[in-house]
Design an enzyme around this catalytic site. Structure first.
Site, PDB file in Angstrom:
ATOM      1  N   SER A 463       0.810  -1.285  -0.053  1.00 24.07           N
ATOM      2  CA  SER A 463       0.061   0.060  -0.183  1.00 24.07           C
ATOM      3  C   SER A 463       0.813   1.129   0.125  1.00 24.07           C
ATOM      4  CB  SER A 463      -1.027  -0.176   1.189  1.00 24.07           C
ATOM      5  OG  SER A 463      -1.327   1.200   1.553  1.00 24.07           O
ATOM      6  N   GLN A 465      -0.293   4.104   0.269  1.00 29.13           N
ATOM      7  CA  GLN A 465      -0.974   4.961   1.235  1.00 29.13           C
ATOM      8  C   GLN A 465      -0.086   4.862   2.487  1.00 29.13           C
ATOM      9  OE1 GLN A 465      -5.055   4.735   1.143  1.00 29.13           O
ATOM     10  NE2 GLN A 465      -5.232   5.799  -0.841  1.00 29.13           N
ATOM     11  N   ASP A 611      -5.875   0.487  -9.241  1.00 30.78           N
ATOM     12  CA  ASP A 611      -7.317   1.131  -9.423  1.00 30.78           C
ATOM     13  C   ASP A 611      -7.838   0.837 -10.635  1.00 30.78           C
ATOM     14  OD1 ASP A 611      -6.825   2.240  -7.085  1.00 30.78           O
ATOM     15  OD2 ASP A 611      -5.645   4.016  -7.734  1.00 30.78           O
TER      16      ASP A 611
HETATM   17  C1  S3P Z   1      -3.051   5.871  -3.658  1.00 34.40           C
HETATM   18  C2  S3P Z   1      -2.578   4.345  -3.445  1.00 34.40           C
HETATM   19  C3  S3P Z   1      -3.591   3.589  -3.559  1.00 34.40           C
HETATM   20  C4  S3P Z   1      -4.437   3.628  -4.397  1.00 34.40           C
HETATM   21  C5  S3P Z   1      -5.359   5.120  -4.120  1.00 34.40           C
HETATM   22  C6  S3P Z   1      -4.155   6.204  -4.199  1.00 34.40           C
HETATM   23  C7  S3P Z   1      -2.182   6.999  -3.323  1.00 34.40           C
HETATM   24  O1  S3P Z   1      -4.123   2.852  -2.412  1.00 34.40           O
HETATM   25  O2  S3P Z   1      -5.721   2.659  -4.686  1.00 34.40           O
HETATM   26  O3  S3P Z   1      -6.416   5.359  -5.437  1.00 34.40           O
HETATM   27  O4  S3P Z   1      -2.219   8.123  -3.611  1.00 34.40           O
HETATM   28  O5  S3P Z   1      -1.181   6.459  -2.413  1.00 34.40           O
HETATM   29  P1  S3P Z   1      -3.633   1.837  -1.492  1.00 34.40           P
HETATM   30  O6  S3P Z   1      -2.090   2.423  -0.961  1.00 34.40           O
HETATM   31  O7  S3P Z   1      -4.288   1.607  -0.256  1.00 34.40           O
HETATM   32  O8  S3P Z   1      -3.319   0.589  -2.155  1.00 34.40           O
END
Ligand code: S3P
Length: 729
Positions: A463, A465, A611
């Site tokens: 992830s 995020q 995504d």
């Molecule tokens: C994102 C990370 C992804 C993605 C989200 C945007 C980001 O999520 O699905 O639309 O900007 O870091 P995850 O980190 O939960 O996979």
């Protein structure tokens, strides 16, 4: 609940209470009291079966009633209480439905010297422009708010019974104190009514003879709908809540004065900002409302067609968020171009404004951020509302854990059900103080601390995020914070930190940071979002005779999984004019139609296309043979459960799509791939757009419900898709 209910005043509100109380079996017998003047209305109420009996004598009306509901205009409540006083019964529960509460309590105090404990003031927030018992409706209060304003002296049993009564009617109950109720209602109801009445009054007097009403368009009609309300009732309400209303009228006049000033002095930027702020605030307000109350958008896609042309899709969402976060903490002024003007990125922008950062724009994709430095944020006055945006919430939780102030992060229904422990667990291990709801969801209550400690963290899930959250927290922690990932995820945070001259060390699959650096303002050019481009990469591949060029798309290798997967399926995608801008690779993508074939999607590509799976499922439905996705259980906790929601929708459209615990198996068909039907996006932007693209290979129209959240990432989707040739309304 009651044997006999007596309603005083059977108009729209009283009549509707009687109807629903009878329908739900909340009482055995309903009578009404009214004046001689209202005799015809009382007779109508009896004839319509709304009440069993009526009386012009209040003593007879209230005799043996165990509940008395005063549903008259607030201006006559004092008179009614005087009439009731000689027959007041301690065993009976009294309540009202008045739109102001201070005046009702004052009236009771003047009649009884103190508020009787068995009189519970209440206000159903429901109404219609029509009045009288004929207009009464059995579902007038269903799913509407009902505010109860008990006093300290209120009898708990009576209060509970009134709460139960309205719950059974189907209202959403709020409990408030009297003054708060009147202040809130003055702003949300009384002022708007006065504005509507006064606008029609002004224009009517001025121009009615000429042609103002003849040419008045939708805006005028929408804005003035409530000026058709009952003048007697509104006179009463305004007089009863005069103090609060006058205060607001003064503020309104000041606001209008400001707008006049902007116009006279040609301050178009300020005017634009005022309108933009209002538009965004309204959207946040709509998002916060329960689904049934917010505006609902349905897409209707006619089958077939082809996509041809050249477009530039809007800016990258991930980079837009990060540009605001790092630009705000930087020293100096950061200019951003290509910023995504959509709800998710705006939620981040709004949050930093609320923490004292001066931010101009977005204006044509340009945003100017006057950075406050790493320690310059100030405590927001309100909880930070982040709408639908997981990235805002997860990244902010890291960035805010080490501040000198506290914050509360909230979001819409979808965001409030998404897992947050993935960030709060490692942050807690760093010494952060964050409370989640039971189950590890938002709202998050963050108590800022200066005692964060670095962590060496091996991420259990892939992830970006989580990685970004911890790197941002690491900027405020003692010692080194190191995040290791088992599969690569997007690296925009690392790249952008570099762009802001903040030291971050990337070695293999680990990134490390500490608190020694500072961010130096820079200019950022946000490329187009490959996640938005993906809809057209798939659309032009599956629709015959298509040829689309997508300009200036971000092609960072941690984001191009969708191109790799489509190429494995046989898509014809060319990457042209590749260059690096501000540390990020950018290119034009040209895609032409091709017959796709089914594949087993390599698991290592999953985080690089995370995504894009909703639209890749549509590609799979049109491919020859089986496509199998595994190792993607993260899709179950995105804005919706994207495995289940896509499988449900595809099945409705006649596609053989079988969900599995961590993916999907789709049997594609090159001919008659997709049927028509009505599908639900469950408020998930990418689901809504994916089913729109499915229309290109459908044999009948596709109706997609609940599409307003397309605004979170790609508000221009309907316009650009139509421009390329999709038949979408
Ligand atoms: C994102 C990370 C992804 C993605 C989200 C945007 C980001 O999520 O699905 O639309 O900007 O870091 P995850 O980190 O939960 O996979």
């Amino acid at each position: 609940m009651f044997n006999k209910i007596c309603i005083i005043g059977v108009g729209l509100i009283g009549g509707s209470i009687a109807k629903v109380a009878r329908q739900k079996g909340l009482c055995n017998y309903i009578v009404a009291f009214g004046r001689q003047k209202g005799l015809t209305n009382l007779q109508a109420a009896k004839k319509l079966g709304v009440i069993d009996e009526f009386y012009l004598d209040i003593e007879l009306a209230v005799k043996d009633a165990d509940c008395v509901i005063i549903a008259t205009p607030v201006g006559v409540i004092e008179q009614i209480l005087k009439k009731l006083k000689p027959f007041w019964n301690e065993q009976t529960i009294y309540t009202d439905a008045g739109s102001t509460k201070g005046s009702v309590v004052d009236a009771a105090r003047s009649v009884f010297s103190e508020m009787p404990s068995n009189f519970i003031p209440a206000h159903p927030i429901a109404g219609a422009e029509k009045s009288g018992v004929e207009a009464s409706q059995v579902d007038l209060f269903k799913n509407k708010r009902l505010i109860i304003t008990p006093l300290k002296s209120s009898c708990p049993d009576a209060l509970n019974k009134i709460i139960k009564f309205w719950e059974k009617i189907g209202s959403n109950i709020s409990i408030m104190d009297v003054d708060h109720h009147d202040a809130v209602l003055a702003a949300t109801s009384h002022l708007p009514h006065i504005l509507a009445f006064s606008l029609v009054d002004l224009l009517g007097k001025k121009n009615e003879q000429v042609d103002i009403f003849k040419y008045a368009a939708g805006g005028f009609k929408d804005f003035t709908r409530i000026a058709s309300s009952d003048p007697t009732m509104w006179l009463d309400i305004c007089m009863a809540n005069k103090k609060e209303i006058v205060l607001l009228l003064q503020q309104m006049q000041e606001e209008l004065g400001n707008i006049e000033h902007m116009l006279v002095n040609n301050e178009s930027q300020q005017l634009f900002e005022t309108f933009t702020y209002a538009k965004q605030a309204r959207q946040r307000f709509l998002n916060q409302l329960d689904n049934h109350m917010s505006q609902s958008i349905t897409f209707n896609v006619q089958p077939g067609g082809k996509l041809r042309g050249e477009i530039r899709v809007p800016g990258d969402k991930s980079m837009s968020h990060r540009s605001i976060m790092l630009g705000s903490l930087a020293e100096g002024t950061t200019h951003v171009t290509g910023f995504l003007n959509a709800d998710d990125a705006l939620a981040t922008l709004q949050a930093f404004k609320a923490m004292g950062v001066e931010i101009e724009g977005p204006n044509n994709g340009e945003v100017t951020i006057h950075g406050v430095g790493k320690h310059g944020l100030i405590e927001p006055k309100e909880p930070l509302y982040l709408g639908n945006s997981g990235t805002s919430m997860r990244l902010l939780s890291g960035l805010l854990a080490g501040q000198s102030f506290n914050t509360i992060l909230t979001g819409d229904k979808s965001l409030s059900s998404r897992p947050m422990k993935r960030v709060t667990d490692p942050l807690t291990a760093m010494g952060a103080k964050i409370e989640t709801q039971e189950g590890g969801t938002a709202p998050l209550h963050i108590t800022g601390t200066s005692e964060l400690k670095g962590i060496d963290y091996l991420m259990p899930i892939a992830s970006a995020q989580v990685k970004s959250c911890l790197l941002l927290a690491g900027m405020f922690a003692e010692g080194e914070t190191k995040v290791t990932e088992s599969a690569s995820t997007r690296d925009h945070t690392e790249r952008m930190l570099n762009g802001f001259s903040y030291p971050v060390n990337v070695e293999g699959n680990a990134a490390s940071i500490n608190s020694d650096g500072k961010l130096v303002a820079t200019d950022i050019d946000v490329p187009s979002d490959i996640s938005s481009a993906a809809f057209f990469l798939v659309g032009a591949s599956i629709a015959q005779d298509s040829d689309v060029t997508l300009k200036h798309v971000g092609v960072n290798p941690t984001r191009t999984g969708v191109i790799d997967i489509l190429r494995l399926m046989g898509a014809k995608i060319e990457v042209l004019n590749e260059k690096t801008i501000g540390g990020e690779p950018v290119a034009d993508l040209r895609v032409v139609s091709s017959q796709l074939k089914g594949i087993d999607i390599p698991e290592k590509l999953v985080p690089l296309a995370i995504d894009e799976f909703p639209v890749l499922f549509v590609a799979a439905a049109c491919a020859e043979g089986q496509t199998r996705l595994t190792g993607a259980k993260e899709l179950r906790v995105k804005e919706s459960d994207r495995i289940q929601v896509m499988a449900d929708g595809l099945q409705i459209l006649g596609v053989d799509a079988q969900p599995t615990k961590d993916g999907m198996v789709i049997q594609g068909k090159p001919i008659d791939s997709i049927g028509g039907g009505e599908v639900d996006s469950h408020g998930d932007h990418r689901i809504a757009m994916s089913f729109s693209i499915a229309g290109l290979r459908a044999t009948a129209p596709i109706i997609i419900k609940d599409c307003e959240n397309v605004n979170t990432s790609f508000p221009e989707f309907p316009t650009l898709a139509t421009q390329l040739g999709l038949n979408l309304k």
